[in-house]
Scaffold this motif. Structure first.
Motif, PDB file in Angstrom:
ATOM      1  N   TYR A 165       0.885  -1.175   0.000  1.00  0.00           N
ATOM      2  CA  TYR A 165       0.000   0.000   0.000  1.00  0.00           C
ATOM      3  C   TYR A 165       0.917   1.218   0.000  1.00  0.00           C
ATOM      4  O   TYR A 165       1.533   1.558   1.009  1.00  0.00           O
ATOM      5  CB  TYR A 165      -0.857  -0.030   1.262  1.00  0.00           C
ATOM      6  CG  TYR A 165      -2.125   0.790   1.238  1.00  0.00           C
ATOM      7  CD1 TYR A 165      -2.624   1.362   0.073  1.00  0.00           C
ATOM      8  CD2 TYR A 165      -2.861   0.972   2.411  1.00  0.00           C
ATOM      9  CE1 TYR A 165      -3.809   2.090   0.074  1.00  0.00           C
ATOM     10  CE2 TYR A 165      -4.047   1.690   2.423  1.00  0.00           C
ATOM     11  CZ  TYR A 165      -4.517   2.250   1.265  1.00  0.00           C
ATOM     12  OH  TYR A 165      -5.694   2.956   1.277  1.00  0.00           O
ATOM     13  N   PHE A 198       0.103   4.425  -1.601  1.00  0.00           N
ATOM     14  CA  PHE A 198      -0.561   5.734  -1.592  1.00  0.00           C
ATOM     15  C   PHE A 198      -2.069   5.512  -1.624  1.00  0.00           C
ATOM     16  O   PHE A 198      -2.589   4.897  -2.551  1.00  0.00           O
ATOM     17  CB  PHE A 198      -0.104   6.544  -2.822  1.00  0.00           C
ATOM     18  CG  PHE A 198      -0.456   7.999  -2.773  1.00  0.00           C
ATOM     19  CD1 PHE A 198       0.387   8.916  -2.158  1.00  0.00           C
ATOM     20  CD2 PHE A 198      -1.641   8.458  -3.332  1.00  0.00           C
ATOM     21  CE1 PHE A 198       0.065  10.269  -2.113  1.00  0.00           C
ATOM     22  CE2 PHE A 198      -1.973   9.812  -3.290  1.00  0.00           C
ATOM     23  CZ  PHE A 198      -1.122  10.722  -2.682  1.00  0.00           C
ATOM     24  N   SER A 199      -2.735   6.008  -0.601  1.00  0.00           N
ATOM     25  CA  SER A 199      -4.184   5.801  -0.524  1.00  0.00           C
ATOM     26  C   SER A 199      -4.923   6.964  -1.185  1.00  0.00           C
ATOM     27  O   SER A 199      -4.356   8.042  -1.398  1.00  0.00           O
ATOM     28  CB  SER A 199      -4.611   5.686   0.944  1.00  0.00           C
ATOM     29  OG  SER A 199      -4.478   6.935   1.598  1.00  0.00           O
ATOM     30  N   ARG A 215       1.327  -4.409   9.075  1.00  0.00           N
ATOM     31  CA  ARG A 215       1.321  -2.943   9.135  1.00  0.00           C
ATOM     32  C   ARG A 215       2.429  -2.496  10.071  1.00  0.00           C
ATOM     33  O   ARG A 215       2.498  -2.931  11.222  1.00  0.00           O
ATOM     34  CB  ARG A 215      -0.010  -2.366   9.608  1.00  0.00           C
ATOM     35  CG  ARG A 215       0.026  -0.823   9.564  1.00  0.00           C
ATOM     36  CD  ARG A 215      -1.300  -0.157   9.742  1.00  0.00           C
ATOM     37  NE  ARG A 215      -1.181   1.290   9.498  1.00  0.00           N
ATOM     38  CZ  ARG A 215      -2.132   2.069   9.062  1.00  0.00           C
ATOM     39  NH1 ARG A 215      -3.310   1.571   8.808  1.00  0.00           N
ATOM     40  NH2 ARG A 215      -1.916   3.352   8.866  1.00  0.00           N
TER      41      ARG A 215
HETATM   42  C1  IPE Z   1      -2.021   4.309   5.143  1.00  0.00           C
HETATM   43  O1  IPE Z   1      -1.142   5.129   5.833  1.00  0.00           O
HETATM   44  C2  IPE Z   1      -1.802   4.454   3.682  1.00  0.00           C
HETATM   45  C3  IPE Z   1      -0.519   3.979   3.180  1.00  0.00           C
HETATM   46  C4  IPE Z   1       0.404   3.378   3.866  1.00  0.00           C
HETATM   47  C5  IPE Z   1      -0.295   4.199   1.788  1.00  0.00           C
HETATM   48  P1  IPE Z   1      -1.600   6.544   6.409  1.00  0.00           P
HETATM   49  O2  IPE Z   1      -0.468   7.047   7.202  1.00  0.00           O
HETATM   50  O3  IPE Z   1      -2.098   7.385   5.310  1.00  0.00           O
HETATM   51  O4  IPE Z   1      -2.832   6.103   7.327  1.00  0.00           O
HETATM   52  P2  IPE Z   1      -3.580   6.834   8.507  1.00  0.00           P
HETATM   53  O5  IPE Z   1      -4.005   8.165   7.992  1.00  0.00           O
HETATM   54  O6  IPE Z   1      -2.627   6.987   9.639  1.00  0.00           O
HETATM   55  O7  IPE Z   1      -4.707   5.925   8.852  1.00  0.00           O
END
Ligand code: IPE
Ligand code: IPE
Ligand code: MG
Length: 232
Positions: A55, A57-58, A179
């Motif tokens: 993952y 980039f969301s 994660r």
């Molecule tokens: C999740 O991480 C998305 C990616 C690793 C790409 P974020 O750092 O954006 O997630 P939140 O905002 O802490 O949930």
């Protein structure tokens, strides 16, 4: 003991905190994170993992400061440019999944080129989720299924049919989801596909997550008891 997971997925988190702890800009953490991508890809190939998905980039990450978004996209371009040979030498097929309409034409073209070049590689598939969100995926699947099948055809669909409309069609669901950085949430990642995935959360920040950490996560997975609702 479980065998080596066929599909390992990683929510690569903690780059910003890693940089901040060193008094550096957040982007420095992203640069160092690319090294972890390289290390984990190698470790996955060595372990016999067939699919490694990351993952990167969301959809929600588009809401970050423009400079950080731009730098992340540049890093993606650079990585694509630099890694062609390594991917080919290691038999790794490269795939990008997500809402690609939001990516620049230049980046999309570079992605397409690398996907074409590595299309014949069979040792492992490396999937990078870019501009991805799990809710978006389910919604786009539903819309495409409705357009193709119509209201009546939809009534006959089963779960396996629906799987074919998700961007992950043809890819087995993750066996293991890692994660990093201590956060214990899914952050709109593979919502449908993680129905029976084993989760491993680690406090290690992504730039520090290298081969030993990857192997340790595989060991944790090996000791899990996957019951799928049954009684053992
Ligand atoms: C999740 O991480 C998305 C990616 C690793 C790409 P974020 O750092 O954006 O997630 P939140 O905002 O802490 O949930
Ligand atoms: C993950 O690290 C990379 C992306 C989400 C693109 P972060 O940038 O989320 O780092 P933290 O969570 O702020 O430390
Ligand atoms: Mg984060």
């Amino acid at each position: 003991m479980n065998a080596v997971p066929e599909h390992v997925s990683i929510i690569m988190d903690g780059n910003g905190r890693w940089a901040k702890a060193r008094g550096r800009e957040r982007v420095y953490g992203h640069v160092e994170g690319v090294e972890s991508v390289r290390a984990c890809t190698e470790a996955a190939v060595e372990a016999g993992v067939k699919y490694l998905s990351l993952y990167a980039f969301s959809e929600e990450n588009w809401n970050r400061p423009e400079a950080e978004v731009n730098r992340l996209m540049e890093l993606m371009m650079e990585a694509i440019h630099n890694e062609v040979k390594t991917l080919l030498d290691n038999g790794v097929r490269f795939v990008v999944l997500g809402n690609r309409a939001r990516l620049s034409d230049k980046l999309n073209a570079a992605i397409d080129r690398l996907m074409e070049k590595t299309a014949g590689c069979t040792r492992m598939t490396l999937i990078v989720f870019l501009s991805y969100s799990g809710k978006w995926d389910i919604l786009q699947a539903m819309k495409r299924a409705a357009a193709e099948k119509g209201a009546e055809g939809i009534q006959d669909m089963d779960i396996a049919d629906f799987d074919q409309y998700l961007v992950t069609a043809g890819i087995p669901d993750p066996d293991l989801l890692i994660r990093t950085s201590g956060e214990q949430r899914i952050s709109n990642y593979l919502l449908w596909q993680c129905a029976y995935t084993e989760f491993v959360f680690t406090n290690t920040l992504w730039p520090d997550f290298r081969k030993p950490e990857f192997r340790a996560a595989l060991e944790t997975y090996a000791s899990r008891d996957r019951r799928y609702g049954k009684v053992k």
